[in-house]
Design a protein around this motif. Structure first.
Motif, PDB file in Angstrom:
ATOM      1  N   GLU A   1       0.793  -1.228   0.000  1.00  0.00           N
ATOM      2  CA  GLU A   1       0.000   0.000   0.000  1.00  0.00           C
ATOM      3  C   GLU A   1       0.825   1.277   0.000  1.00  0.00           C
ATOM      4  OE1 GLU A   1      -2.691  -0.297   3.291  1.00  0.00           O
ATOM      5  OE2 GLU A   1      -3.549  -2.161   2.548  1.00  0.00           O
ATOM      6  N   VAL A   2       2.095   1.165   0.315  1.00  0.00           N
ATOM      7  CA  VAL A   2       2.982   2.324   0.361  1.00  0.00           C
ATOM      8  C   VAL A   2       4.269   1.975  -0.373  1.00  0.00           C
ATOM      9  CG1 VAL A   2       2.068   3.188   2.551  1.00  0.00           C
ATOM     10  CG2 VAL A   2       3.994   1.615   2.561  1.00  0.00           C
ATOM     11  N   VAL A   3       5.045   3.007  -0.689  1.00  0.00           N
ATOM     12  CA  VAL A   3       6.347   2.799  -1.298  1.00  0.00           C
ATOM     13  C   VAL A   3       7.381   3.296  -0.292  1.00  0.00           C
ATOM     14  CG1 VAL A   3       7.868   3.374  -3.222  1.00  0.00           C
ATOM     15  CG2 VAL A   3       5.402   3.070  -3.616  1.00  0.00           C
ATOM     16  N   PRO A   4       8.184   2.406   0.269  1.00  0.00           N
ATOM     17  CA  PRO A   4       9.157   2.822   1.276  1.00  0.00           C
ATOM     18  C   PRO A   4      10.046   3.966   0.760  1.00  0.00           C
ATOM     19  CG  PRO A   4       9.036   0.436   1.164  1.00  0.00           C
ATOM     20  CD  PRO A   4       8.230   0.968   0.011  1.00  0.00           C
ATOM     21  N   GLY A   5      10.171   5.000   1.578  1.00  0.00           N
ATOM     22  CA  GLY A   5      11.005   6.141   1.230  1.00  0.00           C
ATOM     23  C   GLY A   5      10.323   7.165   0.344  1.00  0.00           C
ATOM     24  N   LYS A   6       9.094   6.924  -0.047  1.00  0.00           N
ATOM     25  CA  LYS A   6       8.353   7.868  -0.886  1.00  0.00           C
ATOM     26  C   LYS A   6       7.029   8.215  -0.209  1.00  0.00           C
ATOM     27  CE  LYS A   6      10.861   7.893  -4.737  1.00  0.00           C
ATOM     28  NZ  LYS A   6      11.311   9.059  -5.466  1.00  0.00           N
ATOM     29  N   ARG A   7       6.550   9.401  -0.501  1.00  0.00           N
ATOM     30  CA  ARG A   7       5.268   9.842   0.049  1.00  0.00           C
ATOM     31  C   ARG A   7       4.263   9.944  -1.090  1.00  0.00           C
ATOM     32  NH1 ARG A   7       2.809  14.824   1.190  1.00  0.00           N
ATOM     33  NH2 ARG A   7       4.542  15.930   0.225  1.00  0.00           N
ATOM     34  N   ILE A   8       3.074   9.396  -0.883  1.00  0.00           N
ATOM     35  CA  ILE A   8       2.002   9.520  -1.867  1.00  0.00           C
ATOM     36  C   ILE A   8       1.410  10.913  -1.712  1.00  0.00           C
ATOM     37  CG2 ILE A   8      -0.294   8.713  -2.530  1.00  0.00           C
ATOM     38  CD1 ILE A   8       0.607   5.883  -1.627  1.00  0.00           C
ATOM     39  N   VAL A   9       1.433  11.688  -2.803  1.00  0.00           N
ATOM     40  CA  VAL A   9       0.921  13.058  -2.747  1.00  0.00           C
ATOM     41  C   VAL A   9      -0.466  13.190  -3.362  1.00  0.00           C
ATOM     42  CG1 VAL A   9       3.195  14.127  -2.602  1.00  0.00           C
ATOM     43  CG2 VAL A   9       2.169  13.715  -4.847  1.00  0.00           C
ATOM     44  N   GLU A  10      -0.888  12.187  -4.137  1.00  0.00           N
ATOM     45  CA  GLU A  10      -2.223  12.245  -4.730  1.00  0.00           C
ATOM     46  C   GLU A  10      -2.705  10.841  -5.095  1.00  0.00           C
ATOM     47  OE1 GLU A  10      -4.569  14.549  -8.372  1.00  0.00           O
ATOM     48  OE2 GLU A  10      -2.428  14.887  -8.077  1.00  0.00           O
ATOM     49  N   HIS A  11      -3.943  10.539  -4.731  1.00  0.00           N
ATOM     50  CA  HIS A  11      -4.600   9.297  -5.148  1.00  0.00           C
ATOM     51  C   HIS A  11      -5.433   9.612  -6.379  1.00  0.00           C
ATOM     52  CE1 HIS A  11      -3.626   8.029  -1.052  1.00  0.00           C
ATOM     53  NE2 HIS A  11      -3.746   6.800  -1.504  1.00  0.00           N
ATOM     54  N   LEU A  12      -5.245   8.824  -7.438  1.00  0.00           N
ATOM     55  CA  LEU A  12      -5.951   9.088  -8.688  1.00  0.00           C
ATOM     56  C   LEU A  12      -7.055   8.075  -8.975  1.00  0.00           C
ATOM     57  CD1 LEU A  12      -2.820  10.049 -10.773  1.00  0.00           C
ATOM     58  CD2 LEU A  12      -4.521  11.586  -9.789  1.00  0.00           C
ATOM     59  N   GLY A  13      -7.139   7.037  -8.156  1.00  0.00           N
ATOM     60  CA  GLY A  13      -8.234   6.089  -8.297  1.00  0.00           C
ATOM     61  C   GLY A  13      -7.833   4.721  -8.808  1.00  0.00           C
ATOM     62  N   LEU A  14      -8.827   3.897  -8.970  1.00  0.00           N
ATOM     63  CA  LEU A  14      -8.646   2.509  -9.394  1.00  0.00           C
ATOM     64  C   LEU A  14      -8.266   2.445 -10.872  1.00  0.00           C
ATOM     65  CD1 LEU A  14      -9.031  -0.544  -8.661  1.00  0.00           C
ATOM     66  CD2 LEU A  14     -11.339  -0.289  -9.566  1.00  0.00           C
ATOM     67  N   VAL A  15      -7.271   1.626 -11.178  1.00  0.00           N
ATOM     68  CA  VAL A  15      -6.907   1.330 -12.564  1.00  0.00           C
ATOM     69  C   VAL A  15      -6.877  -0.179 -12.716  1.00  0.00           C
ATOM     70  CG1 VAL A  15      -5.668   3.455 -13.112  1.00  0.00           C
ATOM     71  CG2 VAL A  15      -4.450   1.583 -11.995  1.00  0.00           C
ATOM     72  N   GLN A  16      -7.108  -0.626 -13.942  1.00  0.00           N
ATOM     73  CA  GLN A  16      -7.130  -2.064 -14.185  1.00  0.00           C
ATOM     74  C   GLN A  16      -6.688  -2.364 -15.605  1.00  0.00           C
ATOM     75  OE1 GLN A  16      -9.528  -3.917 -16.233  1.00  0.00           O
ATOM     76  NE2 GLN A  16     -10.310  -1.995 -17.058  1.00  0.00           N
ATOM     77  N   GLY A  17      -6.242  -3.574 -15.795  1.00  0.00           N
ATOM     78  CA  GLY A  17      -5.906  -4.073 -17.117  1.00  0.00           C
ATOM     79  C   GLY A  17      -6.256  -5.548 -17.151  1.00  0.00           C
ATOM     80  N   SER A  18      -6.763  -6.014 -18.278  1.00  0.00           N
ATOM     81  CA  SER A  18      -7.124  -7.424 -18.355  1.00  0.00           C
ATOM     82  C   SER A  18      -6.842  -7.970 -19.743  1.00  0.00           C
ATOM     83  CB  SER A  18      -8.598  -7.628 -17.997  1.00  0.00           C
ATOM     84  OG  SER A  18      -9.423  -7.075 -18.994  1.00  0.00           O
ATOM     85  N   THR A  19      -6.818  -9.276 -19.825  1.00  0.00           N
ATOM     86  CA  THR A  19      -6.683  -9.977 -21.093  1.00  0.00           C
ATOM     87  C   THR A  19      -7.405 -11.310 -20.971  1.00  0.00           C
ATOM     88  OG1 THR A  19      -5.124 -10.761 -22.783  1.00  0.00           O
ATOM     89  CG2 THR A  19      -4.460 -11.040 -20.480  1.00  0.00           C
ATOM     90  N   VAL A  20      -7.944 -11.774 -22.075  1.00  0.00           N
ATOM     91  CA  VAL A  20      -8.562 -13.099 -22.138  1.00  0.00           C
ATOM     92  C   VAL A  20      -7.745 -13.899 -23.132  1.00  0.00           C
ATOM     93  CG1 VAL A  20     -10.629 -14.410 -22.739  1.00  0.00           C
ATOM     94  CG2 VAL A  20     -10.850 -12.181 -21.616  1.00  0.00           C
ATOM     95  N   ARG A  21      -7.280 -15.046 -22.704  1.00  0.00           N
ATOM     96  CA  ARG A  21      -6.398 -15.856 -23.538  1.00  0.00           C
ATOM     97  C   ARG A  21      -6.834 -17.307 -23.562  1.00  0.00           C
ATOM     98  NH1 ARG A  21      -0.767 -14.237 -24.095  1.00  0.00           N
ATOM     99  NH2 ARG A  21      -0.760 -11.985 -24.178  1.00  0.00           N
ATOM    100  N   ALA A  22      -6.441 -17.982 -24.643  1.00  0.00           N
ATOM    101  CA  ALA A  22      -6.659 -19.429 -24.789  1.00  0.00           C
ATOM    102  C   ALA A  22      -5.485 -20.009 -25.555  1.00  0.00           C
ATOM    103  CB  ALA A  22      -7.959 -19.703 -25.535  1.00  0.00           C
TER     104      ALA A  22
END
Length: 106
Positions: free
Chosen positions: A7-28
């Motif tokens: 949820e965090v990045v050690p040594g860095k501060r989150i300055v803005e939350h931009l929301g949910l992102v997603q990526g998907s693929t369907v494969r066979a």
């Protein structure tokens, strides 16, 4: 683009939350791989064709998620998770999702 499953990045501060992102693929895999997997199922062992398929799918889903995050101005995605689902016989979806954020620049 930094992608992290925490949820965090050690040594860095989150300055803005931009929301949910997603990526998907369907494969066979093609029918030949399904036949070989069926034989392997009888004798046991790793189904390497499917292992390769899932690895490629995870990578593509991550890339698509990263592109979506970049498009909204993020420089990182935190709390990344994967989900899978069967779409049809021999085909599955891999979904990668997380929270797009801006990290401080220092």
């Amino acid at each position: 683009m930094l992608i992290s499953n925490i949820e965090v990045v050690p040594g860095k501060r989150i300055v803005e939350h931009l929301g949910l992102v997603q990526g998907s693929t369907v494969r066979a895999k093609h029918a030949g791989k399904d036949i070989m997997a069926g034989l392997k199922n009888i004798f046991g062992g790793e189904l390497s064709g499917y292992t390769e398929l899932l690895q490629e799918s995870r990578q593509e889903a991550l890339e698509r998620m990263g592109q979506q995050a970049e498009a909204i101005g993020a420089n990182a995605v935190v709390n990344v998770r994967f989900a899978t689902s069967a779409i049809a016989a021999g085909a599955s979806e891999i979904l990668a999702y997380g929270t797009a954020v801006k990290l401080e620049d220092r």
